[in-house]
Design a protein around this motif. Structure first.
Motif, PDB file in Angstrom:
ATOM      1  N   ARG A  78      -7.279 -17.296   0.602  1.00 15.87           N
ATOM      2  CA  ARG A  78      -7.047 -17.390  -0.843  1.00 15.87           C
ATOM      3  C   ARG A  78      -8.010 -16.523  -1.669  1.00 15.87           C
ATOM      4  N   ALA A  79      -8.605 -15.519  -1.055  1.00 15.86           N
ATOM      5  CA  ALA A  79      -9.513 -14.642  -1.808  1.00 15.86           C
ATOM      6  C   ALA A  79      -8.750 -13.872  -2.879  1.00 15.86           C
ATOM      7  N   PHE A  80      -7.537 -13.455  -2.556  1.00 17.60           N
ATOM      8  CA  PHE A  80      -6.639 -12.864  -3.557  1.00 17.60           C
ATOM      9  C   PHE A  80      -5.452 -13.799  -3.615  1.00 17.60           C
ATOM     10  N   ASP A  81      -5.485 -14.731  -4.566  1.00 21.04           N
ATOM     11  CA  ASP A  81      -4.620 -15.898  -4.546  1.00 21.04           C
ATOM     12  C   ASP A  81      -3.332 -15.642  -5.329  1.00 21.04           C
ATOM     13  N   LEU A  82      -2.293 -15.265  -4.610  1.00 19.77           N
ATOM     14  CA  LEU A  82      -1.009 -15.008  -5.256  1.00 19.77           C
ATOM     15  C   LEU A  82      -0.517 -16.233  -6.010  1.00 19.77           C
ATOM     16  N   GLU A  83      -0.739 -17.397  -5.450  1.00 19.43           N
ATOM     17  CA  GLU A  83      -0.282 -18.629  -6.079  1.00 19.43           C
ATOM     18  C   GLU A  83      -0.966 -18.835  -7.426  1.00 19.43           C
ATOM     19  N   ARG A  84      -2.275 -18.684  -7.467  1.00 21.63           N
ATOM     20  CA  ARG A  84      -3.016 -18.894  -8.711  1.00 21.63           C
ATOM     21  C   ARG A  84      -2.671 -17.818  -9.732  1.00 21.63           C
ATOM     22  N   LEU A  85      -2.445 -16.597  -9.257  1.00 24.71           N
ATOM     23  CA  LEU A  85      -2.130 -15.495 -10.158  1.00 24.71           C
ATOM     24  C   LEU A  85      -0.672 -15.489 -10.600  1.00 24.71           C
ATOM     25  N   GLY A  86       0.145 -16.346  -9.989  1.00 26.65           N
ATOM     26  CA  GLY A  86       1.547 -16.418 -10.368  1.00 26.65           C
ATOM     27  C   GLY A  86       2.363 -15.229  -9.914  1.00 26.65           C
ATOM     28  N   ILE A  87       1.997 -14.645  -8.769  1.00 22.90           N
ATOM     29  CA  ILE A  87       2.704 -13.474  -8.237  1.00 22.90           C
ATOM     30  C   ILE A  87       3.622 -13.914  -7.103  1.00 22.90           C
ATOM     31  N   ASP A  88       4.895 -13.679  -7.237  1.00 19.13           N
ATOM     32  CA  ASP A  88       5.879 -14.005  -6.209  1.00 19.13           C
ATOM     33  C   ASP A  88       5.630 -13.164  -4.955  1.00 19.13           C
ATOM     34  N   GLY A  89       5.761 -13.791  -3.779  1.00 17.77           N
ATOM     35  CA  GLY A  89       5.459 -13.102  -2.531  1.00 17.77           C
ATOM     36  C   GLY A  89       6.283 -11.856  -2.301  1.00 17.77           C
ATOM     37  N   ARG A  90       7.581 -11.940  -2.525  1.00 21.83           N
ATOM     38  CA  ARG A  90       8.442 -10.777  -2.316  1.00 21.83           C
ATOM     39  C   ARG A  90       8.194  -9.703  -3.371  1.00 21.83           C
ATOM     40  N   VAL A  91       7.927 -10.122  -4.587  1.00 17.01           N
ATOM     41  CA  VAL A  91       7.591  -9.145  -5.630  1.00 17.01           C
ATOM     42  C   VAL A  91       6.323  -8.397  -5.253  1.00 17.01           C
ATOM     43  N   TRP A  92       5.334  -9.107  -4.729  1.00 15.40           N
ATOM     44  CA  TRP A  92       4.076  -8.474  -4.327  1.00 15.40           C
ATOM     45  C   TRP A  92       4.311  -7.441  -3.222  1.00 15.40           C
ATOM     46  N   LEU A  93       5.124  -7.789  -2.237  1.00 14.17           N
ATOM     47  CA  LEU A  93       5.409  -6.836  -1.167  1.00 14.17           C
ATOM     48  C   LEU A  93       6.139  -5.606  -1.691  1.00 14.17           C
ATOM     49  N   ARG A  94       7.047  -5.809  -2.645  1.00 15.12           N
ATOM     50  CA  ARG A  94       7.758  -4.655  -3.216  1.00 15.12           C
ATOM     51  C   ARG A  94       6.783  -3.737  -3.953  1.00 15.12           C
ATOM     52  N   ARG A  95       5.813  -4.305  -4.627  1.00 19.02           N
ATOM     53  CA  ARG A  95       4.834  -3.475  -5.333  1.00 19.02           C
ATOM     54  C   ARG A  95       3.950  -2.716  -4.351  1.00 19.02           C
ATOM     55  N   ILE A  96       3.575  -3.372  -3.261  1.00 22.52           N
ATOM     56  CA  ILE A  96       2.820  -2.670  -2.214  1.00 22.52           C
ATOM     57  C   ILE A  96       3.661  -1.527  -1.657  1.00 22.52           C
ATOM     58  N   ALA A  97       4.938  -1.803  -1.386  1.00 18.65           N
ATOM     59  CA  ALA A  97       5.829  -0.783  -0.828  1.00 18.65           C
ATOM     60  C   ALA A  97       5.965   0.406  -1.772  1.00 18.65           C
ATOM     61  N   GLU A  98       6.019   0.153  -3.060  1.00 18.89           N
ATOM     62  CA  GLU A  98       6.116   1.257  -4.028  1.00 18.89           C
ATOM     63  C   GLU A  98       4.878   2.147  -3.973  1.00 18.89           C
ATOM     64  N   VAL A  99       3.712   1.528  -3.873  1.00 16.67           N
ATOM     65  CA  VAL A  99       2.467   2.308  -3.783  1.00 16.67           C
ATOM     66  C   VAL A  99       2.467   3.153  -2.520  1.00 16.67           C
ATOM     67  N   CYS A 100       2.885   2.549  -1.406  1.00 20.79           N
ATOM     68  CA  CYS A 100       2.908   3.287  -0.140  1.00 20.79           C
ATOM     69  C   CYS A 100       3.921   4.436  -0.183  1.00 20.79           C
ATOM     70  N   THR A 101       5.073   4.185  -0.755  1.00 19.36           N
ATOM     71  CA  THR A 101       6.094   5.227  -0.860  1.00 19.36           C
ATOM     72  C   THR A 101       5.580   6.403  -1.688  1.00 19.36           C
ATOM     73  N   ASP A 102       4.912   6.100  -2.787  1.00 14.12           N
ATOM     74  CA  ASP A 102       4.336   7.166  -3.616  1.00 14.12           C
ATOM     75  C   ASP A 102       3.318   7.973  -2.822  1.00 14.12           C
ATOM     76  N   ARG A 103       2.508   7.291  -2.021  1.00 11.32           N
ATOM     77  CA  ARG A 103       1.492   8.013  -1.230  1.00 11.32           C
ATOM     78  C   ARG A 103       2.143   8.895  -0.171  1.00 11.32           C
ATOM     79  N   ILE A 104       3.188   8.400   0.474  1.00 10.64           N
ATOM     80  CA  ILE A 104       3.893   9.185   1.485  1.00 10.64           C
ATOM     81  C   ILE A 104       4.559  10.402   0.853  1.00 10.64           C
ATOM     82  N   HIS A 105       5.107  10.224  -0.347  1.00 13.22           N
ATOM     83  CA  HIS A 105       5.772  11.337  -1.049  1.00 13.22           C
ATOM     84  C   HIS A 105       4.776  12.424  -1.474  1.00 13.22           C
TER      85      HIS A 105
END
Length: 219
Positions: A78-105
């Protein structure tokens, strides 16, 4: 299709990010995404491929947002607590994926990243599921009944992840054990090394010096 950039000498993909986002602690989505961008840039951008692959595997799976949140929370303690921050798990993964896609591009603008087909070795999947079952009671006790960071549902979420992708399920199991500092025996540790080898993982992925190994503990 072989997973690219697998042997980096560190934990890889989503489980590597889960480890790094804890130290130093970050608070807030913007700060978390800065860690994601820094991680994706590691090893001249090679880390982005594995991180994106793990995210796409989970996003393409039947795992619920809550499953993903639980697996993340267990690994990060819980060091980066998605639950406390109100971040949906799938939304968080999509945001990570966007960052990775930008880096690959940045290296190849024409590339369209996609999840590598998951080839499941039934025997390996059964071995990973067996390890989850074997350590499950201790892990459930450590997570659900922790005095400061209780978390329910870790073991069922790990089962579901392992069914989808034994490699990622195994790495998420290790991160949960390390995150909650669950005691394991030397015999279990040796089994983890052997199973990691079967999965094609480097020893540095399995053992990053975060285990809580007890020499007098018996399975």
């Amino acid at each position: 299709m072989a997973q690219p950039h697998r042997h980096l000498g560190v934990d890889i993909g989503l489980t590597g990010l889960i480890k790094w986002i804890q130290y130093p602690p970050v608070d807030g989505e913007a700060a978390g995404l800065e860690v994601v961008a820094s991680s994706a840039d590691r090893f001249e951008g090679r880390f982005a491929h594995q991180l994106l692959r793990d995210c796409l595997v989970l996003l393409d799976s039947p795992l619920s947002s809550r499953d993903i949140e639980v697996l993340w929370l267990a690994g990060t303690f819980r060091a980066f607590d998605l639950e406390r921050l109100g971040i949906d798990g799938r939304v968080w993964l999509r945001r990570i994926a966007e960052v990775c896609t930008d880096r690959i591009h940045r290296d190849d603008p024409s590339r369209t990243p996609a999840a590598a087909a998951t080839v499941v070795d039934v025997a390996v999947r059964e071995a990973v599921v067996a390890e989850i079952g074997s350590v499950g009671p201790a892990l459930a006790q450590a997570t659900a009944h922790h005095a400061y960071h209780p978390l329910d549902g870790v073991v069922p979420a790990l089962y579901r992840a392992a069914e989808v992708d034994p490699d990622l399920g195994f790495r998420l199991l290790l991160r949960a054990l390390k995150g909650y500092f669950v005691p394991i025996s030397e015999a279990r540790y040796e089994r983890y090394l052997a199973l990691g080898d079967e999965l094609g993982l480097g020893e540095d992925v399995v053992d990053d010096r975060d285990f809580n190994i007890w020499s007098d503990l018996e399975d």
